[in-house]
Motif scaffolding. Structure first.
Motif, PDB file in Angstrom:
ATOM      1  N   ASN A   6       0.932  -1.224   0.081  1.00  0.00           N
ATOM      2  CA  ASN A   6      -0.153  -0.104   0.032  1.00  0.00           C
ATOM      3  C   ASN A   6       0.742   1.382   0.083  1.00  0.00           C
ATOM      4  OD1 ASN A   6      -2.855   0.933   0.447  1.00  0.00           O
ATOM      5  ND2 ASN A   6      -1.814   2.302   1.717  1.00  0.00           N
ATOM      6  N   ASP A   8       0.561   4.917   1.181  1.00  0.00           N
ATOM      7  CA  ASP A   8       0.007   5.998   1.626  1.00  0.00           C
ATOM      8  C   ASP A   8       0.060   7.328   1.122  1.00  0.00           C
ATOM      9  OD1 ASP A   8       0.102   3.907   3.392  1.00  0.00           O
ATOM     10  OD2 ASP A   8       0.670   4.891   5.206  1.00  0.00           O
ATOM     11  N   SER A  31      -1.913  -0.940  -4.264  1.00  0.00           N
ATOM     12  CA  SER A  31      -2.997  -0.200  -3.229  1.00  0.00           C
ATOM     13  C   SER A  31      -2.581   0.994  -2.843  1.00  0.00           C
ATOM     14  CB  SER A  31      -3.362  -1.392  -2.073  1.00  0.00           C
ATOM     15  OG  SER A  31      -4.312  -0.560  -1.334  1.00  0.00           O
ATOM     16  N   THR A  33      -4.034   4.590  -0.188  1.00  0.00           N
ATOM     17  CA  THR A  33      -5.157   5.117   0.625  1.00  0.00           C
ATOM     18  C   THR A  33      -5.015   6.847   0.349  1.00  0.00           C
ATOM     19  OG1 THR A  33      -3.544   4.577   2.150  1.00  0.00           O
ATOM     20  CG2 THR A  33      -5.717   3.429   2.297  1.00  0.00           C
ATOM     21  N   GLY A  57      -7.925   3.001  -0.829  1.00  0.00           N
ATOM     22  CA  GLY A  57      -8.901   3.022   0.346  1.00  0.00           C
ATOM     23  C   GLY A  57      -9.021   4.403   0.731  1.00  0.00           C
ATOM     24  N   VAL A  58      -9.107   4.683   2.145  1.00  0.00           N
ATOM     25  CA  VAL A  58      -9.213   5.849   2.712  1.00  0.00           C
ATOM     26  C   VAL A  58      -8.096   6.137   3.962  1.00  0.00           C
ATOM     27  CG1 VAL A  58     -10.574   7.582   4.056  1.00  0.00           C
ATOM     28  CG2 VAL A  58     -11.647   6.402   2.328  1.00  0.00           C
ATOM     29  N   HIS A  59      -7.268   7.159   3.705  1.00  0.00           N
ATOM     30  CA  HIS A  59      -6.248   7.385   4.752  1.00  0.00           C
ATOM     31  C   HIS A  59      -6.833   8.491   5.775  1.00  0.00           C
ATOM     32  CE1 HIS A  59      -1.678   6.881   5.881  1.00  0.00           C
ATOM     33  NE2 HIS A  59      -1.546   8.142   5.522  1.00  0.00           N
ATOM     34  N   PRO A 115     -14.423   2.484  -1.031  1.00  0.00           N
ATOM     35  CA  PRO A 115     -12.845   2.420  -0.584  1.00  0.00           C
ATOM     36  C   PRO A 115     -12.653   0.736  -0.406  1.00  0.00           C
ATOM     37  CG  PRO A 115     -14.010   3.906   0.937  1.00  0.00           C
ATOM     38  CD  PRO A 115     -14.901   3.285  -0.098  1.00  0.00           C
ATOM     39  N   HIS A 117     -10.639  -0.107   1.726  1.00  0.00           N
ATOM     40  CA  HIS A 117     -10.212  -0.457   3.222  1.00  0.00           C
ATOM     41  C   HIS A 117      -9.959   0.953   3.899  1.00  0.00           C
ATOM     42  CE1 HIS A 117      -6.155   0.304   1.434  1.00  0.00           C
ATOM     43  NE2 HIS A 117      -5.505   0.307   2.649  1.00  0.00           N
ATOM     44  N   ILE A 118      -9.742   0.883   5.185  1.00  0.00           N
ATOM     45  CA  ILE A 118      -9.349   2.024   5.964  1.00  0.00           C
ATOM     46  C   ILE A 118      -7.952   2.015   6.670  1.00  0.00           C
ATOM     47  CG2 ILE A 118      -9.992   3.202   8.080  1.00  0.00           C
ATOM     48  CD1 ILE A 118     -12.877   2.374   7.750  1.00  0.00           C
ATOM     49  N   ASP A 119      -7.140   2.928   6.553  1.00  0.00           N
ATOM     50  CA  ASP A 119      -5.769   3.159   7.277  1.00  0.00           C
ATOM     51  C   ASP A 119      -5.768   4.521   7.733  1.00  0.00           C
ATOM     52  OD1 ASP A 119      -4.814   4.473   5.423  1.00  0.00           O
ATOM     53  OD2 ASP A 119      -3.647   2.665   4.555  1.00  0.00           O
ATOM     54  N   ARG A 146      -6.521  -1.640   8.455  1.00  0.00           N
ATOM     55  CA  ARG A 146      -4.937  -1.880   8.442  1.00  0.00           C
ATOM     56  C   ARG A 146      -4.777  -2.570   9.669  1.00  0.00           C
ATOM     57  NH1 ARG A 146      -0.777   2.481   6.751  1.00  0.00           N
ATOM     58  NH2 ARG A 146      -0.908   1.507   4.792  1.00  0.00           N
TER      59      ARG A 146
END
Length: 248
Positions: A6, A8, A31, A33, A57-59, A115, A117-119, A146
């Motif tokens: 991923n 970031d 991936s 975020t 995904g969403v950071h 999304p 996932h979330i981190d 995450r």
């Protein structure tokens, strides 16, 4: 092993966005975020639309830029920006954190995408006071998170099970970045059926130089993540490069 690589900070700036997409197209990143409150977010979504193989995904952000919500005083300074550092988060309003995170997630959903996932930026989602909020939102929106137990702030016994990977590494970071170091990180994760590795590839631009204390090493990350030796190692070890959509 199924490995998520991923990137970031998608949306931080155009230079970051372009570096992330190159690390995906030419390298092993699978991936990214998105920082929904940052000025490069619309550019990032345009790039993502033309790169459908990149999971996005969403950071979640509490420590960079400005909030999407207008009334979150426990999170902001006198200029209305997020406060720097994390000391204030121990006593931040849980209601304000949840409203701000919800706004960031809902802005993503308004694009018509879901999304992966979330981190979070600076790993704030792993803080003991914030993780329960993130887990509630993950359940509400049906999203993986995450792996939060890789950080000192949080004991696994304090949190319920969530949809996540078995392993996680945040060690591909800093000044001493090498191809051998990256291969060692991946090798260290190989005992897990599923794992994630955090990265920060980018091209340098004015926004990144002005706003981030971690700038120049990102170009080195990009170089290593696209290195032929790394791709050869992934193929030799039969590592499956995946997104969070493929770990369920």
């Amino acid at each position: 092993m199924k490995l998520i690589v991923n990137a970031d900070d998608f949306g931080y700036s155009k230079g970051v966005n372009l570096g992330i997409v190159e690390a995906h197209v030419e390298g092993i990143v699978t991936s990214a975020t998105m920082m929904m409150n940052m000025p490069g977010v619309e550019h990032a979504f345009r790039l993502a639309a033309s790169t459908p193989t990149l999971g996005v995904g969403v950071h979640l952000v509490l420590t960079c830029g400005s909030p999407l919500e207008s009334n979150v005083p426990s999170l902001t300074d006198e200029n209305g920006s997020f406060r720097r550092g994390q000391a204030h988060l121990a006593e931040a309003s849980a209601e304000e954190v949840e409203r701000e995170f919800t706004a960031q997630l809902e802005r993503f959903f308004r694009t018509g995408r879901k999304p992966t996932h979330i981190d979070s930026h600076h790993h704030v989602h792993a803080r003991e006071t914030i993780l329960p909020i993130v887990l509630r939102l993950a359940d509400r929106f049906g999203l993986p998170v995450r792996y939060p137990w890789a950080f000192e702030q949080t004991e696994r016994s304090l949190t319920p099970q969530v949809n996540t990977t078995e392993g996680f590494s945040h060690h591909f970071y800093g000044e001493d970045l090498t191809v051998d170091g990256l291969i060692g990180i991946i090798d260290g994760l190989s005992g897990h059926a599923t794992a994630e590795m955090m990265t920060h590839p980018a091209y340098i631009d004015e926004e990144l130089l002005r706003g981030s204390s971690y700038a120049i090493p990102r170009t080195k990350e990009l170089q290593i993540l696209t290195a032929p030796e790394v791709k050869k190692y992934i193929k030799l070890k039969k590592v499956q490069l995946v997104t969070f959509n493929e770990i369920g």
